[in-house]
Structure formats: structure tokens, C-alpha cells
Design a protein around this motif. Structure first.
Motif, PDB file in Angstrom:
ATOM      1  N   ARG A 247       0.951  -1.467  -0.105  1.00  0.00           N
ATOM      2  CA  ARG A 247       0.028   0.063  -0.035  1.00  0.00           C
ATOM      3  C   ARG A 247       1.036   1.035  -0.002  1.00  0.00           C
ATOM      4  NH1 ARG A 247      -2.646   0.403   6.131  1.00  0.00           N
ATOM      5  NH2 ARG A 247      -0.607   1.467   7.213  1.00  0.00           N
ATOM      6  N   PHE A 248       0.498   2.404  -0.490  1.00  0.00           N
ATOM      7  CA  PHE A 248       1.237   3.655  -0.727  1.00  0.00           C
ATOM      8  C   PHE A 248       0.496   4.327   0.278  1.00  0.00           C
ATOM      9  CE2 PHE A 248       2.037   1.279  -4.557  1.00  0.00           C
ATOM     10  CZ  PHE A 248       3.569   1.479  -4.637  1.00  0.00           C
ATOM     11  N   LYS A 249       1.237   5.636   0.763  1.00  0.00           N
ATOM     12  CA  LYS A 249       0.753   6.700   1.586  1.00  0.00           C
ATOM     13  C   LYS A 249       1.395   7.710   1.381  1.00  0.00           C
ATOM     14  CE  LYS A 249       3.425   5.160   5.640  1.00  0.00           C
ATOM     15  NZ  LYS A 249       3.268   4.532   7.161  1.00  0.00           N
ATOM     16  N   PRO A 250       0.951   9.037   1.448  1.00  0.00           N
ATOM     17  CA  PRO A 250       1.511  10.201   1.568  1.00  0.00           C
ATOM     18  C   PRO A 250       2.651  10.465   2.496  1.00  0.00           C
ATOM     19  CG  PRO A 250      -0.523  10.755   2.363  1.00  0.00           C
ATOM     20  CD  PRO A 250      -0.452   9.158   1.915  1.00  0.00           C
ATOM     21  N   LYS A 251       3.703  11.071   2.144  1.00  0.00           N
ATOM     22  CA  LYS A 251       4.806  11.248   3.173  1.00  0.00           C
ATOM     23  C   LYS A 251       5.414  12.724   2.724  1.00  0.00           C
ATOM     24  CE  LYS A 251       7.005   8.788   5.235  1.00  0.00           C
ATOM     25  NZ  LYS A 251       7.024   8.188   6.848  1.00  0.00           N
ATOM     26  N   TYR A 252       6.393  13.136   3.531  1.00  0.00           N
ATOM     27  CA  TYR A 252       6.885  14.518   3.214  1.00  0.00           C
ATOM     28  C   TYR A 252       8.374  14.324   3.665  1.00  0.00           C
ATOM     29  CZ  TYR A 252       9.239  18.823   4.181  1.00  0.00           C
ATOM     30  OH  TYR A 252      10.079  20.034   4.073  1.00  0.00           O
ATOM     31  N   TYR A 253       9.153  14.736   2.504  1.00  0.00           N
ATOM     32  CA  TYR A 253      10.646  14.800   2.256  1.00  0.00           C
ATOM     33  C   TYR A 253      11.013  16.141   1.659  1.00  0.00           C
ATOM     34  CZ  TYR A 253      10.175   9.727   3.187  1.00  0.00           C
ATOM     35  OH  TYR A 253       9.818   8.443   3.839  1.00  0.00           O
ATOM     36  N   PRO A 254      11.706  16.780   2.372  1.00  0.00           N
ATOM     37  CA  PRO A 254      12.149  18.141   1.580  1.00  0.00           C
ATOM     38  C   PRO A 254      12.723  17.968   0.059  1.00  0.00           C
ATOM     39  CG  PRO A 254      13.677  17.545   3.525  1.00  0.00           C
ATOM     40  CD  PRO A 254      12.688  16.570   3.535  1.00  0.00           C
ATOM     41  N   TYR A 255      13.583  16.688  -0.046  1.00  0.00           N
ATOM     42  CA  TYR A 255      14.298  16.680  -1.445  1.00  0.00           C
ATOM     43  C   TYR A 255      13.443  16.143  -2.357  1.00  0.00           C
ATOM     44  CZ  TYR A 255      15.607  13.055   1.961  1.00  0.00           C
ATOM     45  OH  TYR A 255      15.479  12.216   2.947  1.00  0.00           O
ATOM     46  N   THR A 256      11.926  15.670  -2.036  1.00  0.00           N
ATOM     47  CA  THR A 256      11.041  14.947  -2.988  1.00  0.00           C
ATOM     48  C   THR A 256       9.713  16.053  -3.084  1.00  0.00           C
ATOM     49  OG1 THR A 256      10.445  13.151  -1.618  1.00  0.00           O
ATOM     50  CG2 THR A 256      12.104  12.723  -3.137  1.00  0.00           C
ATOM     51  N   GLU A 257       8.878  15.874  -4.263  1.00  0.00           N
ATOM     52  CA  GLU A 257       7.649  16.484  -4.274  1.00  0.00           C
ATOM     53  C   GLU A 257       7.071  16.038  -5.492  1.00  0.00           C
ATOM     54  OE1 GLU A 257       4.438  18.367  -3.438  1.00  0.00           O
ATOM     55  OE2 GLU A 257       6.063  18.203  -2.137  1.00  0.00           O
ATOM     56  N   PRO A 258       5.706  15.089  -5.233  1.00  0.00           N
ATOM     57  CA  PRO A 258       5.395  14.601  -4.142  1.00  0.00           C
ATOM     58  C   PRO A 258       6.195  13.565  -3.692  1.00  0.00           C
ATOM     59  CG  PRO A 258       4.260  13.840  -6.172  1.00  0.00           C
ATOM     60  CD  PRO A 258       5.088  14.797  -6.502  1.00  0.00           C
ATOM     61  N   SER A 259       5.882  13.305  -2.331  1.00  0.00           N
ATOM     62  CA  SER A 259       6.456  12.328  -1.557  1.00  0.00           C
ATOM     63  C   SER A 259       5.677  10.945  -0.986  1.00  0.00           C
ATOM     64  CB  SER A 259       7.203  12.794  -0.345  1.00  0.00           C
ATOM     65  OG  SER A 259       8.207  13.696  -0.606  1.00  0.00           O
ATOM     66  N   LEU A 260       6.051  10.005  -1.089  1.00  0.00           N
ATOM     67  CA  LEU A 260       5.244   8.797  -0.655  1.00  0.00           C
ATOM     68  C   LEU A 260       5.876   7.766   0.038  1.00  0.00           C
ATOM     69  CD1 LEU A 260       5.629   6.061  -2.766  1.00  0.00           C
ATOM     70  CD2 LEU A 260       4.247   7.714  -4.543  1.00  0.00           C
ATOM     71  N   GLY A 261       5.230   6.956   0.938  1.00  0.00           N
ATOM     72  CA  GLY A 261       5.775   5.631   1.424  1.00  0.00           C
ATOM     73  C   GLY A 261       5.141   4.512   1.275  1.00  0.00           C
TER      74      GLY A 261
END
Length: 347
Positions: A247-261
Motif C-alpha cells: 500500500r502507498f501513503k503520502p509522506k513528506y521529504y524536503p528533497y522530493t515532491e510529491p513524496s510517498l511511502g
């Protein structure tokens, strides 16, 4: 008769001493005592010239008979002792050459290294090449070039090990991405990096100040989130099997946009919840996203429709999942018995 009595006494003395000797060295000592140049029987031979002729002949014959008997007894006993020693040596050194050989102890990779190599093998199938970077980094490659501004919490002392002269211990393997992009390579670029990273964190059963990460990134015109999700799905199934639940879920990383886990159902409980997954049922294995436009712009790749995807995971956590252990600290210990046990338990 006096001389004959002396000969019989000598014979009996010899036989008595011979019966006590069992080792070859003892028998040879006995030979010297009774047949050597200074032995009693040689002394008797030296007396012969002083005896009358007839008596001398009879006594000499007796001495020769006794000497030959002694020599024969000693030779026979030496041969017997030699055979006994040979038989004893053969028994001690006996080896059945028809038995299978005993293989020597063979070393193996550390579990962390083995997992790292498995991951890199999967990425090589997709055309990724390995690159390496220093563990002692500067702030530019660790933060600034990766869109992590001065005010970002990751730059505080609580997260980063700062050294003298503005140097630091790298806090992620994304520094390798910054260094490779700084070389100005032509696209497409497919690179994987793995190694130690450092975080100034409290050490407990599941967290250490030093652990291992693996990261990959891919730059090429036209890449999108669909490519990213397909790549992540392929990697997860190669590592965890075709039946793994994703399963995929939204994440936050400053060096990617959009980010996912990317989460997978816990391999220990199948998603039902257990201690290994903190009773959640799902475990995050990969963080990923599209390379942030600011990063592309920093290195001059904001052109010609070039986009990028980046992804990474902790191989320390993956190793603990692979071995079915809930604590990561023993993985960095030096107890060979434990490491052997973990390997055997997984085989």
C-alpha cells in the motif's frame, strides 16, 4: 662344570631381563649389556686363551651357542616390538579414506551486508549502478543542495553530529545523490548508494545513533509517479516475494515532491498485528518521491523535460524484518554465536 654353571647363570639372567623389556629401546640396551664389547659374555671369550685346549674348545662352543641364542632372542624381540609400535601407530593414525571429507569452516557475510547485496542485486536488474560518497560530509551536500533550509529541524544538534570546521557525519545517503548530480552527468542517470549514516538519537532497542541505509535515484525526461510506483512494486516483490501485500501513503521529504511511502503487510503476522509491527499490521519499508524541482534546479537539470524519482530504505530495519527480530542492537554486536544463530534460523 663350574664354567658351565656360569654360562647357565648368564643365560637365566639374560632371559629374566629380556622378559622385562617391552620397548625397542629397552631391548637394544639389553643387547649392549649382554653382547656389547664390555659385556659379561665378551669377558668370558677373553678368558679362553688361558684354558686348556680341550676345555677351551668345549667352553667356546657353549659361549657361541649362548651368544647366538641371545642374538636370536633379541632380534626376534626387536622385530616384535617394531611391529607392535607400527600397529599402534597405524591404529592411532587410521583414516577411512572412503568417508566423506570434512569441510573447513567457511565464513559468510554479515546479515546487514547480505541484505544490502540482495537489494543492490535487485536494482542492478533495473540498470542502476552503485556510487559511494564520504561519511564525513559538509552542510552543502547534506542539507543545502537537497532543499533542506537553515531553519529545518534536521539541522539542529539534536539530529546531526556536527564536527569541527563545519563538517558533519552524514545523516542520510542522499548526500551521494547530491555529489553525483554535481558531476554534471548526462541523462539518463541511474545510481544506487548504500552505507552507514548517523543520527544524534537516543539509543534504544529499535534505534541506534548509527545505522545503514540504501538509496536510489533515476533522472530521465518524462519520468512520473507511475514509473515510481511501478519501480517500488517491483523492488518490494523481488525482496519479499510475489504475494507481498502493498500500500502507498503520502509522506513528506524536503528533497522530493510529491513524496510517498510504501508499506507492506507485516511478514511475521501477515497484517494481523504483532510485536514486530507494533500491532499495526503494516510496516513502512521504503520512502520515495519525485526529485524536488529545487534539487533539479540546483544542479542544472531543470531542462529538456527532465524529471527524477528517488527512493530509499533502512537496510538495518529490513535486516531485522528478514531475520524476524524486534531489536536491532544485537545486529551490531560482535557475538559470533548470535550471528550464526540468526543465519541458521533464517535458512
Amino acid at each position: 662344570m663350574g664354567e658351565l654353571t656360569d654360562i647357565e647363570s648368564l643365560r637365566q639372567s639374560f632371559l629374566e631381563e629380556l622378559s622385562k623389556a617391552s620397548q625397542k629401546s629397552e631391548i637394544e640396551t639389553l643387547r649392549t649389556s649382554f653382547l656389547g664389547r664390555r659385556s659379561l659374555i665378551k669377558e668370558e671369550f677373553r678368558r679362553l686363551p688361558g684354558l686348556p685346549e680341550e676345555e677351551r674348545r668345549a667352553y667356546a662352543a657353549r659361549l657361541n651357542e649362548l651368544s647366538q641364542q641371545m642374538q636370536g632372542e633379541i632380534d626376534a624381540r626387536v622385530n616384535a616390538a617394531r611391529k607392535a609400535e607400527t600397529a599402534k601407530q597405524l591404529e592411532a593414525e587410521w583414516l577411512d579414506v572412503t568417508l566423506p571429507g570434512q569441510a573447513g569452516r567457511v565464513g559468510s557475510w554479515h546479515p546487514l551486508t547480505e541484505v544490502e547485496q540482495r537489494c543492490l542485486t535487485v536494482l542492478r536488474k533495473l540498470g542502476f549502478e552503485r556510487a559511494e560518497g564520504p561519511e564525513v560530509e559538509d552542510a552543502y551536500h547534506n542539507f543545502d543542495a537537497l532543499n533542506i533550509p537553515q531553519h529545518h529541524p534536521a539541522r539542529d544538534m539534536q539530529d546531526t553530529f556536527w564536527l569541527d570546521a563545519g563538517k558533519l557525519l552524514r545523516s542520510h545517503t542522499t548526500t551521494v545523490q547530491a555529489r553525483v548530480l554535481g558531476e554534471g552527468r548526462d541523462v539518463p542517470i541511474k545510481v544506487a548508494a548504500a552505507g552507514r549514516v548517523y543520527r544524534n538519537e537516543a539509543v534504544d532497542a529499535t534505534h541506534l545513533a548509527m545505522f545503514h541505509q540504501l538509496e536510489g535515484f533515476w533522472l530521465e525526461p518524462g519520468l512520473n509517479v507511475g514509473h515510481l510506483k511501478s519501480l517500488l512494486g517491483f523492488v518490494a516483490k523481488e525482496l519479499y516475494g510475489e504475494d507481498v501485500k502493498l500500500r502507498f501513503k503520502p509522506k513528506y521529504y524536503p528533497y522530493t515532491e510529491p513524496s510517498l511511502g510504501l508499506d507492506i503487510a507485516c511478514t511475521n503476522c501477515g497484517g494481523d498485528g504483532c510485536e514486530a509491527c507494533h500491532h499495526i499490521g503494516w510496516v513502512t519499508i521504503i520512502g520515495a518521491g519525485m526529485v524536488h524541482p529545487a534539487v533539479l534546479r540546483e544542479f542544472g537539470y531543470d531542462r529538456d523535460g527532465i524529471t527524477g524519482i528517488a527512493f530509499g530504505w533502512g537496510t538495518t530495519r529490513m535486516t531485522s524484518q528478514w531475520l524476524g527480530v524486534t531489536k536491532v542492537r544485537p545486529l551490531y554486536g560482535s557475538d559470533q554465536r548470535l550471528l550464526n544463530y540468526l543465519h541458521r534460523g533464517h535458512e
